[in-house]
Design a protein around this motif. Sequence first.
Motif, PDB file in Angstrom:
ATOM      1  N   GLU A 237       0.824  -1.214   0.000  1.00  0.00           N
ATOM      2  CA  GLU A 237       0.000   0.000   0.000  1.00  0.00           C
ATOM      3  C   GLU A 237       0.858   1.264   0.000  1.00  0.00           C
ATOM      4  N   PHE A 238       2.023   1.186   0.633  1.00  0.00           N
ATOM      5  CA  PHE A 238       2.958   2.310   0.620  1.00  0.00           C
ATOM      6  C   PHE A 238       3.371   2.614  -0.816  1.00  0.00           C
TER       7      PHE A 238
ATOM      8  N   LEU B 293       0.477   4.147  -2.692  1.00  0.00           N
ATOM      9  CA  LEU B 293       0.224   5.523  -2.264  1.00  0.00           C
ATOM     10  C   LEU B 293       1.224   6.486  -2.904  1.00  0.00           C
TER      11      LEU B 293
ATOM     12  N   TYR C 238       1.213   9.690   8.804  1.00  0.00           N
ATOM     13  CA  TYR C 238       0.278   8.886   8.009  1.00  0.00           C
ATOM     14  C   TYR C 238       1.044   7.964   7.064  1.00  0.00           C
TER      15      TYR C 238
ATOM     16  N   VAL D 117       0.940   3.818   6.861  1.00  0.00           N
ATOM     17  CA  VAL D 117       0.650   3.056   5.643  1.00  0.00           C
ATOM     18  C   VAL D 117       1.817   2.101   5.359  1.00  0.00           C
TER      19      VAL D 117
ATOM     20  N   PRO E  38       1.808  -0.956   8.671  1.00  0.00           N
ATOM     21  CA  PRO E  38       0.489  -0.959   9.303  1.00  0.00           C
ATOM     22  C   PRO E  38       0.365  -1.794  10.564  1.00  0.00           C
TER      23      PRO E  38
END
Length: 82
Positions: free
Chosen positions: A14-15, A18, A73, A77, A80
């Motif tokens: 997800e990093f 993003l 944040y 991410v 997690p």
Amino acid sequence: MKSNQSSAREVSPEFANLIKQRREDLGYTIERVALAVHSSDGYISRIENHKRRNPNVGIVYGLSQVLEIDLEYLLKVAFPKE
């Protein structure tokens, strides 16, 4: 006996997603981001494609700055479960 290699924590997929999505949303090229964080475009590309799973902490900080993502944040991410 343990290996001399340190086991670096890996960032989440997800990093990578993003970073890529935010860069594209801002209309930035990989080259622009790389220049801003004092890195190579290949390094940034590997981060975005989740091939570089333990990026340098300075690069992560730089990415948060240039891509205007809150560092706390971004780290949540990236990691997690921590």
